[in-house]
Motif scaffolding. Structure first.
Motif, PDB file in Angstrom:
ATOM      1  N   MET A 111       0.818  -1.229   0.000  1.00 39.90           N
ATOM      2  CA  MET A 111       0.000   0.000   0.000  1.00 39.90           C
ATOM      3  C   MET A 111       0.845   1.269   0.000  1.00 39.90           C
ATOM      4  N   LYS A 112       2.142   1.120   0.280  1.00 37.38           N
ATOM      5  CA  LYS A 112       3.020   2.306   0.379  1.00 37.38           C
ATOM      6  C   LYS A 112       3.594   2.654  -0.998  1.00 37.38           C
ATOM      7  N   PRO A 113       3.884   3.949  -1.234  1.00 39.69           N
ATOM      8  CA  PRO A 113       4.537   4.303  -2.506  1.00 39.69           C
ATOM      9  C   PRO A 113       5.958   3.726  -2.557  1.00 39.69           C
ATOM     10  N   GLU A 114       6.437   3.513  -3.778  1.00 43.15           N
ATOM     11  CA  GLU A 114       7.743   2.883  -3.996  1.00 43.15           C
ATOM     12  C   GLU A 114       8.855   3.566  -3.190  1.00 43.15           C
ATOM     13  N   LYS A 115       8.783   4.915  -3.157  1.00 37.54           N
ATOM     14  CA  LYS A 115       9.813   5.705  -2.475  1.00 37.54           C
ATOM     15  C   LYS A 115       9.888   5.338  -0.981  1.00 37.54           C
ATOM     16  N   ALA A 116       8.703   5.119  -0.382  1.00 36.93           N
ATOM     17  CA  ALA A 116       8.660   4.824   1.050  1.00 36.93           C
ATOM     18  C   ALA A 116       9.257   3.447   1.363  1.00 36.93           C
ATOM     19  N   ASN A 117       9.308   2.568   0.363  1.00 34.77           N
ATOM     20  CA  ASN A 117       9.823   1.209   0.589  1.00 34.77           C
ATOM     21  C   ASN A 117      11.292   1.053   0.194  1.00 34.77           C
ATOM     22  N   LYS A 118      11.888   2.131  -0.307  1.00 31.27           N
ATOM     23  CA  LYS A 118      13.246   2.027  -0.855  1.00 31.27           C
ATOM     24  C   LYS A 118      14.233   1.467   0.171  1.00 31.27           C
ATOM     25  N   LYS A 119      14.185   2.015   1.397  1.00 24.14           N
ATOM     26  CA  LYS A 119      15.132   1.592   2.425  1.00 24.14           C
ATOM     27  C   LYS A 119      14.986   0.084   2.688  1.00 24.14           C
ATOM     28  N   PHE A 120      13.721  -0.344   2.764  1.00 24.98           N
ATOM     29  CA  PHE A 120      13.462  -1.769   3.028  1.00 24.98           C
ATOM     30  C   PHE A 120      14.080  -2.643   1.926  1.00 24.98           C
ATOM     31  N   PHE A 121      13.805  -2.288   0.660  1.00 28.48           N
ATOM     32  CA  PHE A 121      14.321  -3.124  -0.441  1.00 28.48           C
ATOM     33  C   PHE A 121      15.842  -3.035  -0.552  1.00 28.48           C
ATOM     34  N   ASP A 122      16.404  -1.879  -0.195  1.00 27.51           N
ATOM     35  CA  ASP A 122      17.877  -1.780  -0.161  1.00 27.51           C
ATOM     36  C   ASP A 122      18.445  -2.746   0.874  1.00 27.51           C
ATOM     37  N   GLN A 123      17.787  -2.792   2.048  1.00 21.84           N
ATOM     38  CA  GLN A 123      18.257  -3.691   3.109  1.00 21.84           C
ATOM     39  C   GLN A 123      18.131  -5.159   2.676  1.00 21.84           C
ATOM     40  N   MET A 124      17.018  -5.487   2.016  1.00 21.58           N
ATOM     41  CA  MET A 124      16.822  -6.868   1.557  1.00 21.58           C
ATOM     42  C   MET A 124      17.868  -7.229   0.492  1.00 21.58           C
ATOM     43  N   GLY A 125      18.192  -6.243  -0.345  1.00 21.60           N
ATOM     44  CA  GLY A 125      19.234  -6.454  -1.359  1.00 21.60           C
ATOM     45  C   GLY A 125      20.571  -6.765  -0.699  1.00 21.60           C
ATOM     46  N   GLN A 126      20.845  -6.061   0.390  1.00 18.84           N
ATOM     47  CA  GLN A 126      22.086  -6.280   1.139  1.00 18.84           C
ATOM     48  C   GLN A 126      22.130  -7.700   1.709  1.00 18.84           C
ATOM     49  N   VAL A 127      20.995  -8.145   2.230  1.00 16.91           N
ATOM     50  CA  VAL A 127      20.911  -9.519   2.761  1.00 16.91           C
ATOM     51  C   VAL A 127      21.254 -10.509   1.653  1.00 16.91           C
ATOM     52  N   GLY A 128      20.647 -10.314   0.475  1.00 18.57           N
ATOM     53  CA  GLY A 128      20.895 -11.214  -0.656  1.00 18.57           C
ATOM     54  C   GLY A 128      22.354 -11.228  -1.062  1.00 18.57           C
ATOM     55  N   ARG A 129      22.966 -10.041  -1.098  1.00 15.89           N
ATOM     56  CA  ARG A 129      24.369  -9.967  -1.525  1.00 15.89           C
ATOM     57  C   ARG A 129      25.294 -10.618  -0.512  1.00 15.89           C
ATOM     58  N   ASN A 130      24.868 -10.661   0.752  1.00 12.77           N
ATOM     59  CA  ASN A 130      25.738 -11.205   1.799  1.00 12.77           C
ATOM     60  C   ASN A 130      25.545 -12.692   2.047  1.00 12.77           C
ATOM     61  N   MET A 131      24.623 -13.298   1.338  1.00 13.64           N
ATOM     62  CA  MET A 131      24.344 -14.711   1.622  1.00 13.64           C
ATOM     63  C   MET A 131      24.634 -15.584   0.432  1.00 13.64           C
ATOM     64  N   LEU A 132      25.271 -16.691   0.688  1.00 19.54           N
ATOM     65  CA  LEU A 132      25.532 -17.669  -0.363  1.00 19.54           C
ATOM     66  C   LEU A 132      24.430 -18.706  -0.298  1.00 19.54           C
ATOM     67  N   LEU A 133      23.431 -18.507  -1.119  1.00 18.59           N
ATOM     68  CA  LEU A 133      22.243 -19.343  -0.993  1.00 18.59           C
ATOM     69  C   LEU A 133      22.074 -20.310  -2.146  1.00 18.59           C
ATOM     70  N   LYS A 134      21.489 -21.435  -1.848  1.00 17.82           N
ATOM     71  CA  LYS A 134      21.094 -22.351  -2.907  1.00 17.82           C
ATOM     72  C   LYS A 134      19.579 -22.537  -2.861  1.00 17.82           C
ATOM     73  N   GLU A 135      19.008 -22.285  -1.689  1.00 17.86           N
ATOM     74  CA  GLU A 135      17.580 -22.545  -1.579  1.00 17.86           C
ATOM     75  C   GLU A 135      16.924 -21.486  -0.701  1.00 17.86           C
ATOM     76  N   LEU A 136      15.766 -21.050  -1.118  1.00 12.32           N
ATOM     77  CA  LEU A 136      15.039 -20.018  -0.383  1.00 12.32           C
ATOM     78  C   LEU A 136      13.646 -20.566  -0.076  1.00 12.32           C
ATOM     79  N   LEU A 137      13.299 -20.630   1.200  1.00 10.14           N
ATOM     80  CA  LEU A 137      12.007 -21.182   1.586  1.00 10.14           C
ATOM     81  C   LEU A 137      11.154 -20.089   2.197  1.00 10.14           C
ATOM     82  N   ILE A 138      10.007 -19.829   1.581  1.00  9.47           N
ATOM     83  CA  ILE A 138       9.183 -18.685   1.982  1.00  9.47           C
ATOM     84  C   ILE A 138       7.850 -19.159   2.569  1.00  9.47           C
TER      85      ILE A 138
END
Ligand SMILES: Cc1cc2nc3c(=O)[nH]c(=O)nc-3n(C[C@H](O)[C@H](O)[C@H](O)COP(=O)(O)O)c2cc1C
Length: 138
Positions: A111-138
């Motif tokens: 429900m939030k505008p893209e701009k308001a979520n930028k920090k969140f997605f940047d943080q999630m991107g950082q998590v992805g870059r820092n993890m050596l993953l083969k499997e993601l379970l959601i």
């Protein structure tokens, strides 16, 4: 993760409970596993717990489990109750515990505008870059 050159990431949706048995059987063949789930009333969703209960001891420290618990309220204090339990699961299964990421304030992203979520997605991107993953379970 893709930026790191990791190609074979498989996303498995634990809401598909009919697949749990099959995924539990081949769980030991995957080296890195990240479980991502929301906090439901200070606990994990039932489908996630059902999958954990399907797993049998592996006793192989080359298999890793990490967790990301996201919750609606801005404060993260409620999610910390889960952390000792998640670590205990890895001990019982005899696999490596790679830690638990706890993230609050995730309610209503859509429900939030893209701009308001930028920090969140940047943080999630950082998590992805820092993890050596083969499997993601959601
Ligand atoms: C049934 C239910 C219970 C929830 N319980 C909590 C809670 O105890 N604490 C909290 O901070 N967020 C709680 N939430 C919010 C979720 O953890 C999550 O952040 C939110 O639903 C957004 O994620 P989603 O888009 O995957 O649903 C709850 C959500 C639902 C639907």
């Amino acid at each position: 993760m893709k930026a790191q050159g990791i190609k074979d990431v498989e996303v498995r949706y634990l809401i598909n409970v009919k697949e749990h048995k099959m995924w539990a059987e081949d769980f030991a063949s995957v080296e890195n596993n990240l479980f991502v789930f929301p906090l439901y009333v200070h606990a994990m969703p039932g489908s996630v717990m059902k999958f954990f209960e399907e797993l049998r001891p592996i006793n192989n420290k080359d298999v890793h489990m990490a967790f990301l618990v996201q919750s609606g309220f801005p404060e993260t204090s409620q999610s910390y109750y889960l952390r000792p339990y998640l670590e205990l699961i890895t001990k019982r299964l005899g696999v490596s515990y790679d830690g638990t990421i706890i993230k609050g304030g995730v309610e209503g992203l859509k429900m939030k505008p893209e701009k308001a979520n930028k920090k969140f997605f940047d943080q999630m991107g950082q998590v992805g870059r820092n993890m050596l993953l083969k499997e993601l379970l959601i």
